[in-house]
Design a protein around this motif. Structure first.
Motif, PDB file in Angstrom:
ATOM      1  N   MET A  59       0.807  -0.970  -0.106  1.00 50.73           N
ATOM      2  CA  MET A  59       0.166   0.085   0.017  1.00 50.73           C
ATOM      3  C   MET A  59       0.930   1.534   0.020  1.00 50.73           C
ATOM      4  N   ALA A  60       0.632   2.206  -1.225  1.00 53.53           N
ATOM      5  CA  ALA A  60       1.350   3.393  -0.890  1.00 53.53           C
ATOM      6  C   ALA A  60       0.995   4.382  -0.068  1.00 53.53           C
ATOM      7  N   THR A  61       2.047   5.103   0.326  1.00 53.17           N
ATOM      8  CA  THR A  61       1.558   6.252   1.198  1.00 53.17           C
ATOM      9  C   THR A  61       2.105   7.514   0.651  1.00 53.17           C
ATOM     10  N   LEU A  62       1.709   8.668   0.893  1.00 55.86           N
ATOM     11  CA  LEU A  62       1.918  10.054   0.208  1.00 55.86           C
ATOM     12  C   LEU A  62       2.474  10.932   1.492  1.00 55.86           C
ATOM     13  N   LYS A  63       3.585  11.388   1.323  1.00 57.51           N
ATOM     14  CA  LYS A  63       4.128  12.305   2.529  1.00 57.51           C
ATOM     15  C   LYS A  63       4.363  13.460   1.827  1.00 57.51           C
ATOM     16  N   PRO A  64       3.698  14.756   2.405  1.00 57.73           N
ATOM     17  CA  PRO A  64       3.646  16.053   1.829  1.00 57.73           C
ATOM     18  C   PRO A  64       5.084  16.694   2.320  1.00 57.73           C
ATOM     19  N   LEU A  65       5.503  17.596   1.496  1.00 58.27           N
ATOM     20  CA  LEU A  65       6.648  18.088   1.475  1.00 58.27           C
ATOM     21  C   LEU A  65       6.471  19.678   1.962  1.00 58.27           C
ATOM     22  N   SER A  66       7.376  20.454   2.566  1.00 56.51           N
ATOM     23  CA  SER A  66       7.413  21.725   2.898  1.00 56.51           C
ATOM     24  C   SER A  66       5.988  22.142   3.489  1.00 56.51           C
ATOM     25  N   ASP A  67       5.339  23.036   3.168  1.00 57.28           N
ATOM     26  CA  ASP A  67       4.022  23.547   3.889  1.00 57.28           C
ATOM     27  C   ASP A  67       2.996  22.827   3.417  1.00 57.28           C
ATOM     28  N   ARG A  68       3.013  21.691   2.811  1.00 53.52           N
ATOM     29  CA  ARG A  68       1.862  21.165   2.196  1.00 53.52           C
ATOM     30  C   ARG A  68       1.145  20.360   3.011  1.00 53.52           C
ATOM     31  N   ILE A  69      -0.196  20.164   2.845  1.00 50.79           N
ATOM     32  CA  ILE A  69      -1.114  19.151   3.819  1.00 50.79           C
ATOM     33  C   ILE A  69      -1.598  18.243   2.788  1.00 50.79           C
ATOM     34  N   ILE A  70      -2.197  17.216   3.269  1.00 51.40           N
ATOM     35  CA  ILE A  70      -2.933  16.207   2.532  1.00 51.40           C
ATOM     36  C   ILE A  70      -4.241  16.274   3.174  1.00 51.40           C
ATOM     37  N   ILE A  71      -5.467  16.220   2.335  1.00 50.04           N
ATOM     38  CA  ILE A  71      -6.755  16.202   3.105  1.00 50.04           C
ATOM     39  C   ILE A  71      -7.539  15.259   2.539  1.00 50.04           C
ATOM     40  N   LYS A  72      -8.358  14.588   3.422  1.00 54.18           N
ATOM     41  CA  LYS A  72      -9.319  13.604   2.839  1.00 54.18           C
ATOM     42  C   LYS A  72     -10.524  14.395   2.518  1.00 54.18           C
ATOM     43  N   ALA A  73     -11.280  14.777   1.557  1.00 60.73           N
ATOM     44  CA  ALA A  73     -12.366  15.619   1.307  1.00 60.73           C
ATOM     45  C   ALA A  73     -13.524  15.021   2.051  1.00 60.73           C
ATOM     46  N   LEU A  74     -14.336  15.685   2.680  1.00 60.14           N
ATOM     47  CA  LEU A  74     -15.638  14.950   3.012  1.00 60.14           C
ATOM     48  C   LEU A  74     -16.674  14.809   1.952  1.00 60.14           C
ATOM     49  N   THR A  75     -17.369  14.050   1.975  1.00 60.34           N
ATOM     50  CA  THR A  75     -18.484  13.806   0.903  1.00 60.34           C
ATOM     51  C   THR A  75     -19.319  14.845   0.789  1.00 60.34           C
ATOM     52  N   ALA A  76     -19.881  15.252  -0.563  1.00 65.90           N
ATOM     53  CA  ALA A  76     -20.638  16.122  -0.805  1.00 65.90           C
ATOM     54  C   ALA A  76     -22.069  15.928  -0.243  1.00 65.90           C
ATOM     55  N   GLU A  77     -22.962  16.721  -0.050  1.00 63.43           N
ATOM     56  CA  GLU A  77     -24.432  16.795   0.355  1.00 63.43           C
ATOM     57  C   GLU A  77     -25.153  15.774  -0.609  1.00 63.43           C
ATOM     58  N   GLU A  78     -25.931  14.879  -0.186  1.00 66.25           N
ATOM     59  CA  GLU A  78     -26.706  13.990  -1.067  1.00 66.25           C
ATOM     60  C   GLU A  78     -28.089  14.777  -1.227  1.00 66.25           C
ATOM     61  N   LYS A  79     -28.554  15.123  -0.251  1.00 68.96           N
ATOM     62  CA  LYS A  79     -29.814  15.965  -0.136  1.00 68.96           C
ATOM     63  C   LYS A  79     -29.848  17.641   0.121  1.00 68.96           C
ATOM     64  N   THR A  80     -30.658  18.289  -0.370  1.00 64.80           N
ATOM     65  CA  THR A  80     -30.768  19.752  -0.091  1.00 64.80           C
ATOM     66  C   THR A  80     -31.631  19.795   1.447  1.00 64.80           C
ATOM     67  N   ALA A  81     -31.467  20.973   1.980  1.00 57.06           N
ATOM     68  CA  ALA A  81     -31.914  21.234   3.053  1.00 57.06           C
ATOM     69  C   ALA A  81     -33.734  20.679   3.200  1.00 57.06           C
ATOM     70  N   GLY A  82     -34.262  21.032   2.035  1.00 59.26           N
ATOM     71  CA  GLY A  82     -35.529  20.766   1.798  1.00 59.26           C
ATOM     72  C   GLY A  82     -35.917  19.232   1.415  1.00 59.26           C
ATOM     73  N   GLY A  83     -34.853  18.423   1.390  1.00 59.47           N
ATOM     74  CA  GLY A  83     -35.187  17.014   1.272  1.00 59.47           C
ATOM     75  C   GLY A  83     -34.897  16.531  -0.118  1.00 59.47           C
ATOM     76  N   ILE A  84     -34.599  17.314  -1.330  1.00 59.87           N
ATOM     77  CA  ILE A  84     -34.413  17.252  -2.646  1.00 59.87           C
ATOM     78  C   ILE A  84     -33.102  16.343  -2.656  1.00 59.87           C
ATOM     79  N   VAL A  85     -33.066  15.145  -3.388  1.00 57.46           N
ATOM     80  CA  VAL A  85     -31.824  14.338  -3.722  1.00 57.46           C
ATOM     81  C   VAL A  85     -31.093  15.005  -4.952  1.00 57.46           C
ATOM     82  N   LEU A  86     -29.897  15.220  -4.842  1.00 58.87           N
ATOM     83  CA  LEU A  86     -29.156  15.875  -5.641  1.00 58.87           C
ATOM     84  C   LEU A  86     -28.445  14.758  -6.606  1.00 58.87           C
ATOM     85  N   PRO A  87     -28.636  14.888  -7.927  1.00 63.84           N
ATOM     86  CA  PRO A  87     -27.685  13.849  -8.481  1.00 63.84           C
ATOM     87  C   PRO A  87     -26.268  14.418  -8.511  1.00 63.84           C
TER      88      PRO A  87
END
Length: 99
Positions: free
Chosen positions: A1-29
């Motif tokens: 399994m490969a790993t990624l090591k950031p250099l200098s002032d860089r950071i690695i972020i795992k993005a949170l998943t996008a919202e599946e529904k709006t506040a009104g309950g509409i499912v987004l494609p």
């Protein structure tokens, strides 16, 4: 399994998943979902080297939940995970837990 090591002032972020529904309950494609701007820091580089030769410490820590610019950083795919590599300066803020 490969790993990624950031250099200098860089950071690695795992993005949170996008919202599946709006506040009104509409499912987004998939085409209507906005790119996530919040994620969890999974790796931090040692810091930027200053003109004096000293290393500037990083303000961001592994495990921090951060907001970053919509078009900031570089998206990479490693071991089936989508990650974002960006500089510490591209982070807009750190989410702090309510007391």
């Amino acid at each position: 399994m490969a790993t990624l090591k950031p250099l200098s002032d860089r950071i690695i972020i795992k993005a949170l998943t996008a919202e599946e529904k709006t506040a009104g309950g509409i499912v987004l494609p998939d085409t209507a979902k906005e790119k996530p701007q919040q994620g969890e820091v999974i790796a931090v580089g040692p810091g930027r080297i200053l003109d004096t030769g000293k290393v500037a410490s990083m303000d961001i820590q592994v495990g921090d939940r951060v907001y970053y610019g919509k078009y900031s950083g570089t998206e990479v795919k490693l071991n089936g995970e989508e990650l974002v590599v960006l500089r510490q300066d591209d982070v807009l803020g750190v989410v702090e837990a309510a007391a």
